[in-house]
Design an enzyme around this catalytic site. Structure first.
Site, PDB file in Angstrom:
ATOM      1  N   ILE A   7       7.917   6.964  16.616  1.00 60.61           N
ATOM      2  CA  ILE A   7       7.532   7.656  15.376  1.00 60.61           C
ATOM      3  C   ILE A   7       6.250   8.460  15.557  1.00 60.61           C
ATOM      4  CG2 ILE A   7       7.101   7.394  12.893  1.00 60.61           C
ATOM      5  CD1 ILE A   7       9.878   6.428  13.659  1.00 60.61           C
TER       6      ILE A   7
ATOM      7  N   ARG B 110      -0.358  14.728  12.525  1.00 61.72           N
ATOM      8  CA  ARG B 110       0.590  14.342  11.474  1.00 61.72           C
ATOM      9  C   ARG B 110       0.933  15.587  10.682  1.00 61.72           C
ATOM     10  NH1 ARG B 110      -0.985   8.388   9.255  1.00 61.72           N
ATOM     11  NH2 ARG B 110       1.098   8.486   8.370  1.00 61.72           N
ATOM     12  N   PRO B 111       1.897  16.336  11.184  1.00 59.00           N
ATOM     13  CA  PRO B 111       2.247  17.608  10.559  1.00 59.00           C
ATOM     14  C   PRO B 111       2.843  17.409   9.163  1.00 59.00           C
ATOM     15  CG  PRO B 111       3.809  17.051  12.301  1.00 59.00           C
ATOM     16  CD  PRO B 111       2.737  16.019  12.344  1.00 59.00           C
ATOM     17  N   ILE B 112       2.804  18.464   8.346  1.00 65.65           N
ATOM     18  CA  ILE B 112       3.425  18.389   7.015  1.00 65.65           C
ATOM     19  C   ILE B 112       4.432  19.520   6.826  1.00 65.65           C
ATOM     20  CG2 ILE B 112       1.582  17.116   5.830  1.00 65.65           C
ATOM     21  CD1 ILE B 112       0.591  19.862   4.787  1.00 65.65           C
TER      22      ILE B 112
ATOM     23  N   ARG C  21      -5.126  10.360   4.568  1.00 66.74           N
ATOM     24  CA  ARG C  21      -4.186  11.385   4.979  1.00 66.74           C
ATOM     25  C   ARG C  21      -2.985  11.469   4.047  1.00 66.74           C
ATOM     26  NH1 ARG C  21      -0.035  14.084   8.042  1.00 66.74           N
ATOM     27  NH2 ARG C  21       1.296  13.214   6.462  1.00 66.74           N
TER      28      ARG C  21
ATOM     29  N   CYS D 293      -4.868  12.483  12.416  1.00 65.86           N
ATOM     30  CA  CYS D 293      -5.486  11.192  12.148  1.00 65.86           C
ATOM     31  C   CYS D 293      -5.465  10.395  13.426  1.00 65.86           C
ATOM     32  CB  CYS D 293      -4.747  10.459  11.031  1.00 65.86           C
ATOM     33  SG  CYS D 293      -3.201   9.770  11.571  1.00 65.86           S
TER      34      CYS D 293
ATOM     35  N   ASP E  12       4.662   0.562  11.831  1.00 69.23           N
ATOM     36  CA  ASP E  12       3.467  -0.130  11.344  1.00 69.23           C
ATOM     37  C   ASP E  12       3.371  -1.576  11.837  1.00 69.23           C
ATOM     38  OD1 ASP E  12       2.471   2.061  10.082  1.00 69.23           O
ATOM     39  OD2 ASP E  12       3.106   1.483   8.068  1.00 69.23           O
TER      40      ASP E  12
ATOM     41  N   LYS F 167       0.842  -1.208   0.000  1.00 66.43           N
ATOM     42  CA  LYS F 167       0.000   0.000   0.000  1.00 66.43           C
ATOM     43  C   LYS F 167       0.872   1.251   0.000  1.00 66.43           C
ATOM     44  CE  LYS F 167      -1.734   1.669   4.019  1.00 66.43           C
ATOM     45  NZ  LYS F 167      -1.470   3.107   4.215  1.00 66.43           N
ATOM     46  N   ASN F 168       1.886   1.237   0.863  1.00 66.05           N
ATOM     47  CA  ASN F 168       2.677   2.457   1.029  1.00 66.05           C
ATOM     48  C   ASN F 168       3.611   2.741  -0.138  1.00 66.05           C
ATOM     49  OD1 ASN F 168       1.372   2.947   3.382  1.00 66.05           O
ATOM     50  ND2 ASN F 168       3.041   2.315   4.734  1.00 66.05           N
TER      51      ASN F 168
ATOM     52  N   ARG G  70      -8.337  -0.746   4.613  1.00 64.89           N
ATOM     53  CA  ARG G  70      -7.455   0.265   4.020  1.00 64.89           C
ATOM     54  C   ARG G  70      -6.122  -0.352   3.600  1.00 64.89           C
ATOM     55  NH1 ARG G  70      -5.775   4.200   7.922  1.00 64.89           N
ATOM     56  NH2 ARG G  70      -4.451   4.698   6.157  1.00 64.89           N
TER      57      ARG G  70
END
Ligand code: UD1
Length: 419
Positions: free
Chosen positions: A328, A121-123, A92, A116, A306, A22-23, A398
């Site tokens: 994390i 979850r900053p950008i 997200r 989330c 994860d 997925k990632n 998901r």
């Protein structure tokens, strides 16, 4: 609403295949925006997050078709540069479209992805890097208005933390920028290497992906190619956890064992016997798992955040006390409360979880709190005495392609039902 009904205490036995990551799929779908002509992605899993990314592509004007696990994207009709708020909220990680849309269209309009279930979850790292590449970004009313005068410009960048998403956005923006970009302290996850490999096959000039310093020599245009998505290392870790929890003997196939280097020693420490093949890992669980001294989540090649939840399910059943340190994400222990309902003994203290193993878990009604937390509850349910009713399973969908269908051939008693 759907739920999973799991009747536990069956040791899993046999072979199970892992689908594409997925990632990796999400940034690869975003990367397709950069490419003229057609992009063909094989081994692209049929997941709700992947469908959301495909919807973004369709909204932008691309033609998107799925045939089994192959997704074909044609960007000829690309005509929009914005992503609607509803699609940004659905996933997200849709922020990874920012670099690609801005690079291809010269402008981009996206809403802020917001927090989330894992906490904020900053950008900021994404935005400051894109600004240094020459993208003008205005933040207003929860939205991002971005514009670049012509192509972006290559530059020297250093990330204060090796963020996966920021590294992806930088690769996407810099691939067609003018001149050279040097990215220091880049994320080294296999998904980054997969993205760079894809971009290079499309005509990009990227070297060093998978290492701390990535050099990107911008090219004028990229042309779509055919690419196979790498195996999902987190799905693999989840199946290994299910095998460990149930005292099973399972060969997980179609994996890249090297990508599991941060996870496999933990299972060994728990007393599991592992056998790695070229593209498989076999796990034979001991009668009773042993506690692990220390599971610290880290950027790759460390233990992945994860996999923390699925491995915690195994630790809940191990003899002795295991210590988890989540480095994390801030609030990534929501599954602990659900595991406790099944009899697990878990104490939380900030970023630390102390898991005192119990000989047995018990079936209960539990709720998925997030994607990987949900996977942990599946693993626990498979081991527990009695029946577990697992709700809010849209979180699991998901990231896992019909998880019950993958597990049933291993002997798992797990069915999906309508509520
Ligand atoms: C990606 C994965 C996600 C996985 C995570 C960690 C995708 C689409 N998502 O998420 O499934 O759980 O890696 O392996 O691949 N941070 C900042 N500012 C930023 C960006 C990040 O402070 O601008 C912080 C985050 O709050 C977090 C840490 O950096 O504490 C790691 O985030 P990052 O590596 O960016 O994770 P994602 O790319 O969001």
């Amino acid at each position: 609403m759907e739920r999973l009904m799991i009747t536990g205490q069956v040791p899993l036995r046999g072979e199970v295949e892992v689908h594409g990551a997925k990632n990796s799929s999400l940034p690869l779908l975003a990367a397709a925006v950069l490419c003229r002509g057609q992009t063909v992605l094989h081994n692209c899993p049929d997941l709700s997050d992947v469908s959301a990314a495909c919807e973004i592509l369709s909204y932008l004007g691309c033609r998107v078709e799925r045939e089994g696990r192959t997704v074909i994207i044609d960007t000829e009709g690309l005509c929009r540069h914005s992503v609607p708020d509803s699609l940004m909220r659905e996933m997200r990680s849709s922020i990874v479209f920012l670099g690609a849309i801005a690079a291809r269209m010269g402008q981009a309009e996206l809403s802020f992805p917001g927090g989330c279930e894992l906490g904020p979850r900053p950008i900021d790292l994404h935005l400051s890097a894109l600004r240094k590449l020459g993208l003008q970004i205005e933040e207003q009313h929860g939205g991002l208005l971005c514009r670049s005068e012509g192509r972006m410009r290559g530059t020297q960048l250093t990330l204060s933390f090796p963020s996966v998403g920021a590294t992806e956005n930088i690769l996407l923006a810099a691939a067609t920028a003018r001149g050279r970009t040097v990215l220091n302290n880049a994320a080294r996850e296999p998904e980054i290497t997969d993205l760079a490999d894809f971009l290079n096959d499309c005509g990009a000039k990227i070297s060093g992906a998978g290492e701390g310093v990535i050099v990107i020599d911008g090219v004028e245009t990229l042309t779509g190619c055919e690419h196979r998505v790498i195996p999902d290392r987190i799905v693999a870790a989840t199946f290994l956890s299910c095998a460990a929890c149930t005292g099973g003997d399972v060969r997980v196939r179609k994996v890249e064992p090297a990508h599991l280097a941060g996870v496999l020693p933990i299972f060994e420490e728990m007393g599991c016997r592992l056998e790695c093949g070229a593209d498989s890992v076999r796990l034979r669980a001991p009668e009773r798992l042993r506690a692990v001294r220390d599971v610290r989540t880290m950027p790759y090649p460390g233990f992945p955040t994860d996999a923390q939840a699925p491995v915690m399910a195994a630790a809940a059943l191990a003899e002795g006390t295991s210590v988890f340190v989540e480095n994390i994400f801030e609030s990534r222990y929501k599954h602990a409360a659900e595991l406790r309902r099944m009899g697990a003994q878990i104490k939380l203290e900030g970023r630390v979880a102390l898991v005192e193993g119990v000989p047995k878990l018990y079936g209960a009604e539990v709720f998925c709190t997030d994607l990987r937390g949900g996977a942990a509850l599946v693993a626990a349910g498979l081991a527990a005495e009695g029946t577990t009713v697992l709700r809010d399973i849209h979180h699991i969908d998901r990231g896992y392609e019909r998880i019950e269908e993958a597990l049933r051939p291993l002997g798992a008693r797990i069915v999906r039902e309508q509520d």
